[in-house]
Design an enzyme around this catalytic site. Structure first.
Site, PDB file in Angstrom:
ATOM      1  N   HIS A  71       0.868  -1.176   0.000  1.00  0.00           N
ATOM      2  CA  HIS A  71       0.000   0.000   0.000  1.00  0.00           C
ATOM      3  C   HIS A  71       0.911   1.234   0.000  1.00  0.00           C
ATOM      4  CE1 HIS A  71      -2.805   2.930   1.840  1.00  0.00           C
ATOM      5  NE2 HIS A  71      -3.789   2.082   1.610  1.00  0.00           N
ATOM      6  N   ASP A  98       2.965  -4.632   7.967  1.00  0.00           N
ATOM      7  CA  ASP A  98       1.757  -3.826   7.825  1.00  0.00           C
ATOM      8  C   ASP A  98       0.575  -4.797   7.903  1.00  0.00           C
ATOM      9  OD1 ASP A  98      -0.495  -2.586   6.856  1.00  0.00           O
ATOM     10  OD2 ASP A  98       0.460  -1.737   5.072  1.00  0.00           O
ATOM     11  N   GLN A 153      -4.644  -5.165   6.614  1.00  0.00           N
ATOM     12  CA  GLN A 153      -5.643  -6.027   5.978  1.00  0.00           C
ATOM     13  C   GLN A 153      -5.751  -7.391   6.650  1.00  0.00           C
ATOM     14  OE1 GLN A 153      -7.900  -5.380   3.662  1.00  0.00           O
ATOM     15  NE2 GLN A 153      -7.192  -3.300   3.382  1.00  0.00           N
ATOM     16  N   LYS A 180     -10.731  -0.911  10.136  1.00  0.00           N
ATOM     17  CA  LYS A 180     -10.947  -2.040   9.231  1.00  0.00           C
ATOM     18  C   LYS A 180     -11.356  -3.294  10.001  1.00  0.00           C
ATOM     19  CE  LYS A 180      -7.971  -0.161   5.656  1.00  0.00           C
ATOM     20  NZ  LYS A 180      -6.687  -0.182   4.958  1.00  0.00           N
ATOM     21  N   CYS A 231      -4.616   2.480  -3.761  1.00  0.00           N
ATOM     22  CA  CYS A 231      -3.386   2.958  -3.116  1.00  0.00           C
ATOM     23  C   CYS A 231      -2.237   1.992  -3.329  1.00  0.00           C
ATOM     24  CB  CYS A 231      -3.578   3.193  -1.617  1.00  0.00           C
ATOM     25  SG  CYS A 231      -4.829   4.386  -1.226  1.00  0.00           S
TER      26      CYS A 231
HETATM   27  C1  LIG Z   1      -5.720   0.592   4.687  1.00  0.00           C
HETATM   28  C2  LIG Z   1      -4.326   0.192   4.603  1.00  0.00           C
HETATM   29  C3  LIG Z   1      -3.303   1.011   5.063  1.00  0.00           C
HETATM   30  C4  LIG Z   1      -3.539   2.389   5.586  1.00  0.00           C
HETATM   31  O1  LIG Z   1      -4.384   2.389   6.698  1.00  0.00           O
HETATM   32  P1  LIG Z   1      -4.952   3.767   7.267  1.00  0.00           P
HETATM   33  O2  LIG Z   1      -6.051   3.314   8.175  1.00  0.00           O
HETATM   34  O3  LIG Z   1      -5.451   4.555   6.096  1.00  0.00           O
HETATM   35  O4  LIG Z   1      -3.838   4.433   7.970  1.00  0.00           O
HETATM   36  C5  LIG Z   1      -2.011   0.548   4.979  1.00  0.00           C
HETATM   37  N1  LIG Z   1      -1.739  -0.661   4.487  1.00  0.00           N
HETATM   38  C6  LIG Z   1      -2.697  -1.491   4.037  1.00  0.00           C
HETATM   39  C7  LIG Z   1      -2.330  -2.840   3.512  1.00  0.00           C
HETATM   40  C8  LIG Z   1      -4.020  -1.078   4.073  1.00  0.00           C
HETATM   41  O5  LIG Z   1      -4.968  -1.882   3.617  1.00  0.00           O
END
Ligand SMILES: *Cc1c(COP(=O)(O)O)cnc(C)c1O
Length: 404
Positions: free
Chosen positions: A121, A198, A201, A224, A362
């Site tokens: 992302h 990260d 997801q 999320k 993104c």
């Molecule tokens: C949504 C997302 C982000 C960013 O999250 P925010 O809540 O916008 O800070 C980063 N990495 C992944 C894989 C995402 O899906």
């Protein structure tokens, strides 16, 4: 199996109509919907215990502080962190990643290397690019194959004693591919590199075990995973959090301030300057409880069924291609139809009440890899149904007929 209708009744928005049609919400990868218990907990906080935390001696301040710290411990247990002070409240994944990249600005030197993956992302690319610009370090990228899987042989070849940080998402937001992060973490550690995962997801679908993974940092967002927006967590190993400098200066993050010198507070407060999102932090704990009550085994079973059905039904449509065909996948289907712009399909099915995401998600490098402007992404949650998928497939077929 889950009683889906009973679960759906927990989410008031799922009985709304959009454009006069029953809402089919398949944009869970962008943000999840919220159960009533989470919505209520926000109001309860403001109605009953609103006060600033860690500051007052008065009763309300104590109650708010206790609730906030109880939530931290709840999240510590949820991700199996060793200490609660390794769990930092943030405003989301983006903030957590920037906290870490900011800290590494004082560690990296010219010639050092940072390894990211081609599945990231933008929020796990851009902060590392900025860090490299600042420090003279070099960014290296783990390539992917046509199935949307990272190529591990190429990753192995990138590693050397120059590698200082490796960062990769647990699950790709654009394709739903689940990355072999345990392997990646082990290999990175073998050359002495730190690893940030990260997890934005991943946390809606599974319970990460940060000690078992042995990652150095794990960042995720609350919104999320059925929690409020503006909430998130950065897990960091104690030794790393002690090593990194604070991200922001301000109240709450100090031990002692004089004009000559300031000493910083202990973890986790060193990284929590200013008044935080108190209600959000507390209610993130409510969301974690809600998901655990449903059970991640149950969540996964339902989502696997949704993914299998959606994949099969969508492939009935001639000219439809799914991106991210690797074996290890979360409940995300990213697709296009030959000769039709994803945006056009998204707009038409929106008129039919179906919410999907269209665009680059993104993750422009992934779109560049496949030479496409974007995809249509349907991302499913445990509260979605097989009937909703059928409704989407019919809507996509209708859109295809209208557009071709
Ligand atoms: C949504 C997302 C982000 C960013 O999250 P925010 O809540 O916008 O800070 C980063 N990495 C992944 C894989 C995402 O899906």
């Amino acid at each position: 199996m889950l009683d889906i209708q009973k679960i759906r009744a927990d989410f008031p928005i799922l009985s709304e109509k959009v454009n006069g049609k029953p809402l089919v919400y398949f944009d869970n990868g962008a943000t999840s919907q919220k159960p009533q218990i989470v919505i209520d907990a926000i109001a309860t906080y403001y109605q009953e215990i609103n006060a600033n935390i860690h500051r007052g001696v008065h009763t309300l301040s104590q109650l708010a502080t206790d609730a906030y710290e109880i939530s931290r411990v709840k999240i510590q247990h949820h991700i199996n962190a060793k200490f609660s002070h390794e769990v930092l409240f943030t405003s989301g994944t983006t903030f957590g990643i920037n906290l870490v990249t900011n800290g590494f600005a004082s560690i990296l030197k010219p010639g050092d290397e940072v390894v990211v993956s081609s599945l990231e992302h933008h929020s796990n690319i851009v902060p590392w690019q900025m860090l490299c610009e600042k420090t003279g370090a070099t960014l290296k990228v783990i390539p992917m194959n046509e199935e949307g899987e990272l190529i591990m042989e190429a990753f192995d070849a990138l590693l050397s004693e120059k590698t200082k940080v490796v960062t990769v998402n647990h699950i790709s937001n654009a394709l739903g591919i689940i990355n072999p992060i345990k392997y990646i973490i082990e290999k990175a550690h073998a050359v002495g590199a730190a690893v940030l995962i990260d997890g934005a997801q991943a946390v809606p679908h599974l319970k990460p075990d940060v000690q078992d993974l042995d990652c150095d940092f794990y960042a995720f967002s609350g919104h999320k995973m059925c929690g409020p927006t503006g909430t998130g967590i950065l897990y960091g190993k104690e030794e790393w959090l002690n090593k990194l400098p604070p991200y922001q200066g301000g109240g709450e993050m100090i031990k002692e301030v004089t004009f000559e010198k300031t000493t910083y507070a202990d973890l986790p407060h060193k990284f929590e300057a200013g008044t935080p999102n108190i209600a959000g932090g507390i209610v993130l704990g409510t969301a974690v409880d809600y998901l655990n009550n449903i059970g991640f085994d149950n969540i996964q079973k339902q989502e696997e069924a949704l993914l299998a059905h959606a994949t099969k039904r969508l492939l009935e449509i001639e000219g439809l291609r799914i991106y991210g065909t690797g074996k290890n996948k979360a409940s995300v289907v990213s697709f296009n139809i030959d000769g039709i712009h994803p945006y056009d399909i998204g707009s038409i099915i929106d008129k039919l009440g179906i919410a999907v995401r269209t665009g680059h998600h993104c993750a422009q490098p992934i779109m560049n890899f496949f030479c496409i402007p974007g995809t249509i992404r349907a991302s499913f949650s445990f509260y979605n149904t097989i009937e909703e998928i059928d409704a989407m497939v019919e809507a996509v077929k209708k859109a295809k007929t209208m557009l071709s």
